[in-house]
Design an enzyme around this catalytic site. Structure first.
Site, PDB file in Angstrom:
ATOM      1  N   ASP A   1       9.439   2.130   1.624  1.00  0.00           N
ATOM      2  CA  ASP A   1       8.281   2.884   2.102  1.00  0.00           C
ATOM      3  C   ASP A   1       8.139   2.591   3.591  1.00  0.00           C
ATOM      4  OD1 ASP A   1       5.836   3.825   2.913  1.00  0.00           O
ATOM      5  OD2 ASP A   1       4.729   3.074   1.179  1.00  0.00           O
TER       6      ASP A   1
ATOM      7  N   PHE B   1       0.864  -1.173   0.000  1.00  0.00           N
ATOM      8  CA  PHE B   1       0.000   0.000   0.000  1.00  0.00           C
ATOM      9  C   PHE B   1       0.899   1.220   0.000  1.00  0.00           C
ATOM     10  CE2 PHE B   1      -2.402   3.488   1.802  1.00  0.00           C
ATOM     11  CZ  PHE B   1      -3.556   3.431   1.033  1.00  0.00           C
TER      12      PHE B   1
ATOM     13  N   LYS C   1       3.059   9.398   8.520  1.00  0.00           N
ATOM     14  CA  LYS C   1       2.393   8.898   9.725  1.00  0.00           C
ATOM     15  C   LYS C   1       3.065   9.317  11.038  1.00  0.00           C
ATOM     16  CE  LYS C   1      -0.603   5.520   7.672  1.00  0.00           C
ATOM     17  NZ  LYS C   1      -0.406   4.770   6.450  1.00  0.00           N
TER      18      LYS C   1
HETATM   19  C1  LIG Z   1      -0.645   5.086   4.997  1.00  0.00           C
HETATM   20  C2  LIG Z   1       0.408   4.681   4.044  1.00  0.00           C
HETATM   21  C3  LIG Z   1       0.692   5.429   2.887  1.00  0.00           C
HETATM   22  C4  LIG Z   1      -0.124   6.619   2.486  1.00  0.00           C
HETATM   23  O1  LIG Z   1      -0.098   7.613   3.452  1.00  0.00           O
HETATM   24  P1  LIG Z   1      -1.217   8.760   3.491  1.00  0.00           P
HETATM   25  O2  LIG Z   1      -0.669   9.744   4.462  1.00  0.00           O
HETATM   26  O3  LIG Z   1      -2.480   8.113   3.928  1.00  0.00           O
HETATM   27  O4  LIG Z   1      -1.331   9.308   2.122  1.00  0.00           O
HETATM   28  C5  LIG Z   1       1.755   5.033   2.100  1.00  0.00           C
HETATM   29  N1  LIG Z   1       2.486   3.957   2.419  1.00  0.00           N
HETATM   30  C6  LIG Z   1       2.258   3.214   3.517  1.00  0.00           C
HETATM   31  C7  LIG Z   1       3.128   2.063   3.835  1.00  0.00           C
HETATM   32  C8  LIG Z   1       1.195   3.543   4.356  1.00  0.00           C
HETATM   33  O5  LIG Z   1       0.937   2.780   5.433  1.00  0.00           O
END
Ligand SMILES: *Cc1c(COP(=O)(O)O)cnc(C)c1O
Length: 399
Positions: free
Chosen positions: A218, A133, A247
């Protein structure tokens, strides 16, 4: 509890019919008069818990100074945060943004621009991993490559391909001379709380080196202390070329970052990328304050210790409640319980017992407690999970 879609809002998020008036540490106080143990932290965001004194002081002391100026001027707190994050990681340069998806966009643009700068403009493809994701912009959706999120949003952005989880032979086969980068979440969060084997991450590094591709990690969900190291990649002892953060970076204040090595990071030259809000003084002050706490001596060791304790307790619970929980997975304080009944029903039952969790892929109940939890909260969590499991079994028996 039934979910609601308030009519004045676009119906993107079915909401539990519950709101919160305030938070303190690992607890939230609901409008229903009850106290909840927060084991989700608003998706790994409020990683120092609610109303952390150092964050509150920082916010207060900046309230009447300077919130925003944009990047036409120097922002000392931004330079300081960049210096600290790069000193603490593989990176040499940072660029700030406001969310995880912006970090994904920036990382993708950076990886392509770096290939272009090095005379390889045809290297544009980004290889991602099944179950990943990376966010919900048009490019991040193409990287995520989940049909469920793509449907209805027109043609899929070209230049992305995906390989099965944990399969280094498939990754090797995917690395052709059109690849700009491989993008990996060292621990998949949304995808089901799935950590990669450390050997796989090392192999991915070797393959990227051999194929002139950049490696992007990521760490939007698994970074910023979540696994007991500041960055999850540090467990594998391999370094990416580019890393995405968001986050937990702002402890509840929206902020994201792209970190990169000098070779790659210098390629986003003046005018090629940017953001009005990215790295503004208020966001930077708060992110620096989060980092102050994470780097305190012993803080991350304690996250690791509590994570291991919680893991052991969850293993015991899964053994005892074998009809409900089949497996414990994750790393540090990014933990999942694979469920036998639908994970959503387990999350509901846990909430009825006044603890907040959420689902993840593969029928997993996902836990992202604040990094400040102590043994007391571990014991409480196990108690909530036990009573939820009993309630779920009773319901199944009655049905
Ligand atoms: C939540 C998330 C995203 C996207 O972040 P947003 O701030 O919601 O756009 C990207 N990569 C990972 C691994 C995530 O958990």
């Amino acid at each position: 509890m039934t979910k609601v879609l308030p009519p004045m809002l676009m119906p993107t998020n079915p909401r539990t019919d519950l709101s919160f008036e305030r938070g303190e540490g690992a607890y939230l106080y609901g409008s229903d008069g009850h106290r909840y143990l927060d084991f989700f932290s608003g998706i790994a965001v409020s990683s120092l818990g609610h109303a952390h004194p150092h964050l509150v002081d920082t916010l207060r002391s900046h309230a009447d100074k300077l919130w925003h100026i944009t990047n036409n001027y120097r922002i000392p707190a931004q330079e300081r945060l960049a210096e600290r994050l790069t000193a603490l990681s593989f990176a040499d340069r940072a660029l700030f943004c406001n969310s995880g998806l912006e970090a994904a966009e920036g990382a993708i643009k950076l990886a392509r621009k770096a290939q272009h700068t090095e005379g390889k403009p045809n290297r544009t493809r980004i290889v991602t991993i099944e179950g990943a994701f990376h966010g919900r912009s048009i490019a991040a959706l193409a990287a995520t490559a989940n049909e469920k999120y793509l449907e209805g949003f027109g043609p899929r952005a070209p230049g992305f391909s995906q390989v099965p989880f944990g399969d280094s032979a498939a990754l090797e086969a995917a690395l052709d001379d059109d690849v700009a980068a491989v993008m990996i979440e060292p621990v998949q969060g949304e995808g089901g709380v799935r950590p990669f084997d450390l050997g796989y991450l090392r192999r991915a590094r070797e393959l990227c080196d051999a194929n002139e591709a950049s490696l992007i990690f990521d760490e939007v969900q698994c970074g910023m202390g979540r696994t007991g190291r500041l960055f999850a990649y540090q467990w594998a002892e391999v370094e990416p070329d580019i890393m995405m953060l968001a986050k937990g970076l702002g402890g509840g204040f929206p902020v994201g970052a792209i970190l990169a090595t000098e070779r790659v990071g210098r390629c986003l030259t003046p005018g090629t990328h940017g953001s009005t809000f990215g790295g503004n003084p208020l966001a930077m002050a708060i992110a620096n304050a989060v980092l102050d706490v994470l780097v305190q001596p012993g803080f991350l060791q304690e996250v690791e210790r509590i994570g291991r304790l919680l893991w052991t307790e969850l293993e015991g619970l899964a053994q005892q409640q074998g009809e409900v929980f089949s497996e414990v997975r994750g790393a540090g304080l990014l933990l999942g319980l694979r469920c036998i009944p639908p994970a959503g029903a387990c999350v509901d039952a846990v909430r009825a017992s006044r603890m907040l969790t959420h689902t993840a892929g593969e029928n997993v109940l996902r836990m992202l407690p604040p990094l400040i939890i102590e043994e007391q909260q571990v014991a409480e969590a196990i108690h909530h999970l036990e009573s939820a499991a009993t309630a779920v079994c009773q319901k199944a028996g009655a049905a």
